[in-house]
Design a protein around this motif. Sequence first.
Motif: not given
Length: 566
Positions: A227-232, A294-296, A301-310
């Motif tokens: 997560l890198t967007y704006d204030t995040s 962006n944050n959304d 992407k996290i909700s998609s089930g295809r991300v392994l790590g963050f």
Amino acid sequence: MFKKKSLLLLIFVSLFMFLVACGGDDDASSGTDNGSDSSSDDSGSEDMSNDPITYHYFVGASGDDIHTNETTIGGMLEDETGVNFQMEYLVGDLMEKLGVMVAGGQYPDVVVPDHGIEMMMDAEAFIPLNDLLEEHGQNILAMYSDYLDRITMPDGNIYYLPFGPTINEYVPNPNIDQGAFWIQRGVLKDAGFPEINTLDEYLALIKDYADENPEIDGMNTVPFTGLTYDTSFFTFSNTPNHLAGYPNDGSVQIDMDTHEASVYADSDATKAYLKALNELNNDGYLDQEMFVMNNDDFLAKISSGRVLGFFGYGWQWGTARTSLEEAGNPDQEFMALPVVLEEGIKDQYLDPPSFTQNRGAGITVSAENPERIIQYWDELIQEDMQKLVMWGEEGVHYSVDEDGRFYRTAEQVELSADQDVRKDLGMTVFEWNWPRLNGSFSDGNAVESRRQPEVAKETYRDSDREYLEAYNIDTFSGLFSQPEERPWYPAWSANVEQGSDVALFATRAEELQKRYYPQIVLSDPASFDAEWDKFVNEYRSLDVDTYEEFFTNTVEARLDGDWQYR
């Protein structure tokens, strides 16, 4: 006395909206009293009027606009005090919104300005609360008693009430709601539930799984994102700090022996982390949208089930967590790991007891009959009301065992997680952005139900217990080291004066990080060192010494009991 700053810059920022701001908001006018005359010359009298009155309450964060009397708890408080609040949450840019208020001199009755609190203080937008608290807020004073020195400004006044003073005993969270390296559970299961301590081990595990599973549910696998967007962006820039074994003190690390503050934006740990991501990118394992989504987009992407790590803070991606739970594949949910750079570093992801005094709710100069707002807050802060806000109704949302311990049955866990139920009761409105408690009640139960071990264990499903048993822990925070005592924590809550050299450094440093970090990560590996050196040279051309000195002095002052160092 707070110095009144020039508002020329604010007027410049908001000039095109100035006339609208000066006109005020007829629908949210201060102290709208629904036809009754609630003005009173004897505001200190014990028989204060309970005539109906509606105040405008602005929160500088996202949320759903609502009137508090549309909830069960808000209705109870209105019956007791006659007060209702029209809640307005932030849409758009916070500093621009506050700038319009300041430029026009028109404010909602109550403002929760989040990180814009210095702007409100500089504009003298908040009224002193001392006398009001003495006359109408004895419950507030009792609950905040250990923190009054921290929220009293140098001129002797209290201008706003922060949230979450710890009363009685501090209760750590059994689950992870702060920073961690998250990994899809199925990755751990596939590898036989290995012990993962270092960044190299974590990334190697992810790469191996991605090689074997280039697609998940028909979609391209995303080995690692962020997560890198704006204030995040702080989420990304904070990561090396945690890898080095420090908690989130902001942009500085505090030496536990000397208590000196030092920046880490150009540290060896940061270079090592960016180097690891640069290699991930070169080998095709880094999310190519990491620095543009962006944050959304991140949550989707996290909700998609295809991300392994963050890497991320647990509170940042709760909606994605819920989506994954509802999807019905527990192995695509995530588990938090206390990853560090190398063996021998003690992780410090878990927050020590803390009190953030530079965030809070203030009553503005636009509010009429402010004593009635204090009266409302004083009712809300009492233990019985806080139990209703945090736990719900006894026998409905929670039960009490023979030893007086609060717990939840499986049915009560499900009911209390229902967002419509929480909204109707008033939990979602009152659980933050109001004077509220933390720690434990006088009967020993945790103020926040999520921190009660009995509740956490009841929320675990068989699929959760599979991982808990595999790692021989009772709760998911069991993998993490206990926090070391840091009486100054968090350093980032220091009151940095707007326009000061310290504030200027923070702004310019963030600009450089936002510009250079993605460039460094995405560069050709052969150019990595050159790109890094360019960043370091520009970063060190800033006034680093003044910034570090400010936070060193802040920590020293807090250790001496002075929490209003400026």
